[in-house]
Design a protein around this motif. Structure first.
Motif, short mmCIF file in Angstrom:
data_model
loop_
_atom_site.label_atom_id
_atom_site.label_comp_id
_atom_site.label_asym_id
_atom_site.label_seq_id
_atom_site.Cartn_x
_atom_site.Cartn_y
_atom_site.Cartn_z
N ASP A 147 -56.57 3.68 24.48
CA ASP A 147 -56.54 3.47 25.93
C ASP A 147 -57.04 4.75 26.58
O ASP A 147 -56.30 5.74 26.66
N GLU A 184 -56.23 5.97 32.91
CA GLU A 184 -56.17 4.98 31.83
C GLU A 184 -55.32 3.77 32.17
O GLU A 184 -55.59 2.67 31.69
N ALA A 206 -56.86 10.26 26.72
CA ALA A 206 -56.71 8.95 26.08
C ALA A 206 -55.39 8.89 25.33
O ALA A 206 -54.80 9.91 24.99
N ARG A 213 -56.51 0.00 31.81
CA ARG A 213 -55.71 -0.90 30.97
C ARG A 213 -55.41 -2.20 31.71
O ARG A 213 -55.51 -3.30 31.13
N GLY A 265 -58.94 7.15 29.63
CA GLY A 265 -59.07 7.29 31.08
C GLY A 265 -60.36 7.97 31.50
O GLY A 265 -60.65 8.07 32.69
#
Length: 535
Positions: A347, A13, A365, A17, A349
């Motif tokens: 966010d 993540e 996440a 990001r 992953g």
């Protein structure tokens, strides 16, 4: 100095990001992928992908950056983010390093040196030294790193030797530095950290504090900003202490000064994490800043255009993991269904259909909610967790729903001992009046300490024989017995590493080792047979 193409030397993540900010700023992005991680979400979100042999080799990232034409490297967070050797290698290659200079990483990353500097600037620190000087309980810490690696709480002298040995092994494996030290252990403090930004022109600002008190295995699971336990005068003192330390080490970049805070407002400096933190989104939501963008600006020598920030509203973050919701043992497998909320920040992953691999952190996440008040933020997070759906792999989702609704959390009273006082998914009686807040420590008596270490693993009988199975996927660190050995009850047979922790797999009774089915370095799945025993 300008960044046109950025390589992220990380996965999951945090890589996704960073790519989001790159896309908004018009910066080309490069993902890296180890052989067992090709096709992961972060590779699908980048402009291009470079293959590397392993995520932990700095030279591989530098090679990938050169071959892809990247002019900068962002390490994300984790091991390489706080590696001065990696920072030096990036600079030597003529690339822009998104992080503090190597010398600053060395000064801030060595906990013993950091404590010395902090004490020299008048910032309070916890006593450390020999166990006989510190006394019990104490905590053993790795001098060269953090993130929960190389940490052991020791309550009695007879447990010290084993704790020191285990901490050294973890520290060596994680940071290439087996130095450890003993520090006084604070039983029920809050864990509060201050977000810092510092440019190359001497300007240092702080963006308020985050409360990260709810932890398992010294790793955070719920974070919020601002802290519900920090009064305005304490907030000012924490900010001043963080700024003083950052200036003393000549800090540059995004960093986090971490503190232990007592109920009376006294606090102690723990360390300065020279990187962006997993929990940085809560600060972004209460300040309106993009901390990755600020990192990029600082790395290109732009002056900070912001001042110390007062939080606007409240934000809270929960980490959704593929792990058992009671024991926190990591899990692996294919995500068959993944439904994440759309009305808060997420966010992630992984995506639906992806594998949660054995070899990497099982974070699925981060769910981050913002509200005008703390109550509103928690309500929004609770609602978001109720509509979240993950199938195909076991997750901590039931634990997170329980946690966000817990009366001690809602009241803002959680400390680092929260999960000792209130075991995961335990009943949470709602008590009002003069007994409010006491039911975990007084009404119900002492709570068992949450641990997965040195516990007997489930065995399966085979007519006079038994097998010891891995309770979760992981990597075999050490094989501690040989075929034919006579072993005692609870004697460690295999040392397994998973999700930043060591777990000894022990014999459930006196037995003879019939067969060992693994070797050091092997990756094993949860439920895999590792040792066969016979009575």
């Amino acid at each position: 100095m300008e960044i046109r193409k950025l390589l992220v030397a990380n996965r999951g993540e945090i890589a996704v990001r960073i790519f989001t900010t790159c896309e908004r700023l018009g910066i080309q992005s490069v993902a890296v992928a180890a052989p067992d991680d090709t096709g992961a979400l972060h590779t699908r979100r980048a402009g291009e992908t470079a293959e590397i042999s392993t995520y932990l080799d700095p030279d591989e990232h530098v090679r990938a950056a050169r071959e892809s034409g990247a002019d900068a490297i962002h390490p994300g967070y984790g091991f390489l983010a706080e590696s001065p050797g990696f920072a030096d290698a990036v600079a030597a290659a003529g690339l822009i390093w998104i992080g503090p200079p190597a010398g600053v990483i060395r000064a801030a990353g060595d906990k013993l040196e950091a404590k010395r500097i902090a004490a020299g600037t008048g910032v309070p620190v916890l006593p450390e030294g020999a166990a006989t000087e510190v006394g019990f309980p104490l905590i053993v810490k790795a001098a060269g790193g953090g993130g929960g690696r190389g940490m052991r709480v020791v309550r009695a002298e007879e447990d010290l030797e084993e704790a020191l040995a285990a901490a050294r092994r973890e520290a060596k494996a994680a940071f290439g530095d087996d130095r450890v030290f003993c520090e006084r252990y604070a039983e029920r403090p809050r864990h509060v950290e201050v977000q810092l930004l510092a440019d190359a022109h001497g300007t240092v600002v702080h963006l308020g504090e985050r409360d990260c008190s709810v932890q398992r295995r010294h790793q955070k699971v719920l974070e919020e900003s601002p802290s519900p336990g920090v009064e305005p005068d304490v907030r000012a003192a924490l900010g001043d202490a963080a700024l003083a330390f950052a200036r003393a080490v000549g800090y540059q970049g995004a960093g986090t000064a971490e503190f232990m805070l007592e109920d009376d407002g006294s606090f102690w400096f723990l360390e300065l994490n020279a990187r962006i933190q997993v929990e940085h989104p809560v600060t972004e939501l209460v300040t309106g800043l993009d901390l990755v963008e600020e990192q990029l600006r600082i790395a290109t020598s732009e002056p900070l255009g912001i001042q110390d920030a007062e939080p606007q509203g409240h934000a809270v973050e929960a980490r959704l993991y593929a792990e058992d919701p009671r024991t926190f043992l990591p899990q692996a497998g294919r995500i068959e269904v993944l439904r994440l909320p759309e009305d808060i920040r997420v966010d992630a992953g992984v995506e639906e259909g992806d594998e949660v691999p054995v070899a990497y952190d099982p974070l699925i996440a981060k769910l981050i909610a913002h509200g005008a008040t703390r109550e509103e933020a928690l309500d929004r997070l609770g609602a978001a967790l109720r509509v979240t759906d993950v199938r195909g792999v076991t997750t901590n989702l039931p634990f997170l729903r329980w946690l966000v609704a817990h009366p001690e959390v809602r009241a803002g009273r959680a400390t680092t001992a929260f999960l000792d006082d209130y075991p995961p998914l335990s009943r949470t009686p709602r008590v009002s009046g003069p007994w409010a807040g006491s039911f975990g420590r007084a009404t119900n008596g002492p709570r068992p300490t949450l641990t997965v270490e040195a516990t007997a693993q489930a065995t399966e009988g085979l007519g006079g024989e038994s097998v010891v199975k891995a309770p979760m996927p992981g990597v075999v660190l050490r094989v501690l017995a040989a075929e034919g050995d006579r072993v005692e009850p609870r004697q460690p047979l295999v040392l397994l590493e998973a999700m930043k922790m060591e777990t000894p797999l022990v014999s459930p009774y006196a037995a003879v080792v019939r067969r060992i089915l693994v070797s050091e370095g092997d990756r094993v799945a949860g439920g895999a047979v590792v040792v066969e025993l016979e009575e």
